[in-house]
Scaffold this motif. Structure first.
Motif, short mmCIF file in Angstrom:
data_model
loop_
_atom_site.label_atom_id
_atom_site.label_comp_id
_atom_site.label_asym_id
_atom_site.label_seq_id
_atom_site.Cartn_x
_atom_site.Cartn_y
_atom_site.Cartn_z
N LEU A 200 -9.77 7.33 2.99
CA LEU A 200 -10.85 7.55 2.04
C LEU A 200 -10.36 8.22 0.76
N ALA A 201 -9.15 8.72 0.77
CA ALA A 201 -8.59 9.26 -0.47
C ALA A 201 -8.39 8.13 -1.46
N PRO A 202 -8.46 8.41 -2.77
CA PRO A 202 -8.27 7.34 -3.76
C PRO A 202 -6.95 6.61 -3.55
N PRO A 203 -6.95 5.27 -3.53
CA PRO A 203 -5.71 4.51 -3.31
C PRO A 203 -4.57 4.87 -4.25
N PRO A 204 -4.82 5.18 -5.53
CA PRO A 204 -3.68 5.58 -6.37
C PRO A 204 -2.93 6.80 -5.86
N GLN A 205 -3.61 7.62 -5.03
CA GLN A 205 -2.96 8.83 -4.51
C GLN A 205 -1.91 8.49 -3.45
N TRP A 206 -2.18 7.49 -2.62
CA TRP A 206 -1.27 7.21 -1.51
C TRP A 206 -0.57 5.84 -1.61
N GLY A 207 -0.95 5.00 -2.58
CA GLY A 207 -0.36 3.67 -2.68
C GLY A 207 1.13 3.69 -2.97
N ARG A 208 1.55 4.49 -3.95
CA ARG A 208 2.97 4.51 -4.31
C ARG A 208 3.84 5.06 -3.20
N PRO A 209 3.49 6.20 -2.55
CA PRO A 209 4.31 6.66 -1.42
C PRO A 209 4.39 5.64 -0.30
N LEU A 210 3.30 4.88 -0.07
CA LEU A 210 3.32 3.87 0.98
C LEU A 210 4.27 2.72 0.63
N ARG A 211 4.27 2.31 -0.64
CA ARG A 211 5.19 1.25 -1.06
C ARG A 211 6.64 1.72 -0.92
N LYS A 212 6.88 2.96 -1.28
CA LYS A 212 8.23 3.52 -1.14
C LYS A 212 8.65 3.55 0.33
N LEU A 213 7.72 3.89 1.20
CA LEU A 213 8.01 3.95 2.63
C LEU A 213 8.35 2.56 3.18
N ALA A 214 7.65 1.54 2.68
CA ALA A 214 7.84 0.17 3.17
C ALA A 214 9.17 -0.43 2.73
N VAL A 215 9.84 0.16 1.74
CA VAL A 215 11.14 -0.34 1.31
C VAL A 215 12.18 -0.17 2.43
N ARG A 216 12.08 0.90 3.17
CA ARG A 216 13.09 1.22 4.19
C ARG A 216 12.60 0.94 5.62
N HIS A 217 11.29 1.01 5.85
CA HIS A 217 10.76 0.93 7.21
C HIS A 217 9.73 -0.19 7.33
N ASP A 218 9.50 -0.64 8.57
CA ASP A 218 8.33 -1.46 8.86
C ASP A 218 7.13 -0.52 8.92
N VAL A 219 6.07 -0.85 8.20
CA VAL A 219 4.92 0.04 8.10
C VAL A 219 3.69 -0.63 8.69
N LEU A 220 3.01 0.11 9.55
CA LEU A 220 1.73 -0.30 10.11
C LEU A 220 0.68 0.71 9.68
#
Length: 326
Positions: A200-220
């Protein structure tokens, strides 16, 4: 929002043990055997470690071309991959105050714990390691992020789940971006990252860290939803309280225009969340408090496997392996 006068779920040792015992029974009975092989998961695919080379065959992934061997032999070769002997899975678990809400079979908080138990059960076997970071509320109000190191073994996994279930929440919303970024720093070995939240937090707050995480790991990404967050019932004047701020509101649910605007706004919000998750390259599993969450997980796994078998989904750089080492 929760109805005025309602209280969040209490976290007592007796309740925790009862909930975890029931979860263990449900997960073991319904998820055992769902995925076969030494390494099981929701994102099946080949291994990630380099192995031997072989001649190229039509249909092979050109991204796995072994150019040095190709140059020496003048014949195209591809590099085989083998599975890691040990998989490391990290859970980012959002337990902010907004999760102490539920109008159906369970609270969203209970569904978060159930989802974490299922993910832990699916990845802990075979000596794999499971760890977690937990967001408990607004850091400005004394809350923060609880870290639990990744350890192998079922006993350690059960201890981790007990610690998760007993973690209390504090007022305010967790910084979901900081919670996800806790899996980026310090850098961890390649593996699987599971983010469990209502997002429920605004997507701009967590979108970039999630994209960075997906560079190295499989993300669910496991999104937890209650039906009252999607539409309002026609029950007249409804007094609700914001669990994160304590503010009290009265809503006239008998107004059909209000209910329609609410449903449209909720649908737009969920669409924005789904778009941000797709843009980050994360697999998206939505669990609802009014449905059979175990059946939803089984359907998700079957859908992922079927899509990859038919080649309708672009295969990410996988870390969970179906069928063991290759």
């Amino acid at each position: 929002m929760i109805p005025a006068g309602a209280t969040p779920s209490g976290v007592t040792p007796a309740r925790t043990e009862a909930v975890l015992s029931r979860l263990q029974l449900l997960v073991t009975r319904k998820l055992d055997g769902l995925l076969q092989g030494d390494y099981v998961g929701l994102l099946p695919g080949p291994g990630s470690e380099a192995g031997e080379s072989r001649e190229y065959l039509p249909g092979d992934d050109v991204r796995r071309m072994d150019w040095p061997v190709t140059a020496r032999t003048t014949l195209p070769h591809v590099r085989r991959t083998v599975a890691d002997r040990e998989l490391e899975t990290w859970l980012a678990i959002d337990l902010s105050a907004s999760l102490d809400f539920g109008t159906a079979r369970m609270l969203k908080r209970d569904l978060v714990v159930a989802a974490a138990a299922a993910m832990t059960h699916l990845t802990v076997r075979g000596g794999n390691r499971v760890g977690a970071v937990i967001g408990t509320g607004d850091p400005a109000r004394g809350a923060g992020i609880v870290r639990m190191p990744a350890r192998p073994g079922r006993k350690e996994a059960q201890a981790l789940m007990r610690a998760v279930a007993r973690t209390g929440t504090r007022p305010g919303r967790s910084d979901l971006g900081a919670l996800i970024d806790a899996l980026n720093r310090p850098p961890r070995r390649r593996g699987v990252a599971v983010v469990i939240s209502d997002f429920l937090a605004p997507p701009p707050q967590w979108g970039r860290p999630l994209r960075k995480l997906a560079v190295r790991h499989d993300v669910l990404a496991v999104e937890v939803v209650d039906p009252r967050e999607l539409e309002l019932p026609d029950v007249g004047v409804l007094a609700v309280v914001d669990p994160e701020t304590g503010q009290l509101h009265e809503v006239q649910t008998a107004d059909p225009r209000l209910r329609r605007r609410y449903a449209e706004a909720a649908a737009a919000q969920r669409a924005e969340i789904a778009h941000e998750l797709r843009a980050a390259g994360a697999a998206h599993l939505r669990l609802r408090t009014d449905s059979d969450w175990l059946l939803d997980i089984v359907r998700f796994v079957a859908g992922q496997r079927h899509a990859r078998t038919r080649g309708t989904v672009r295969a990410p750089r996988p870390a969970w392996v179906e069928g063991g080492a290759r």
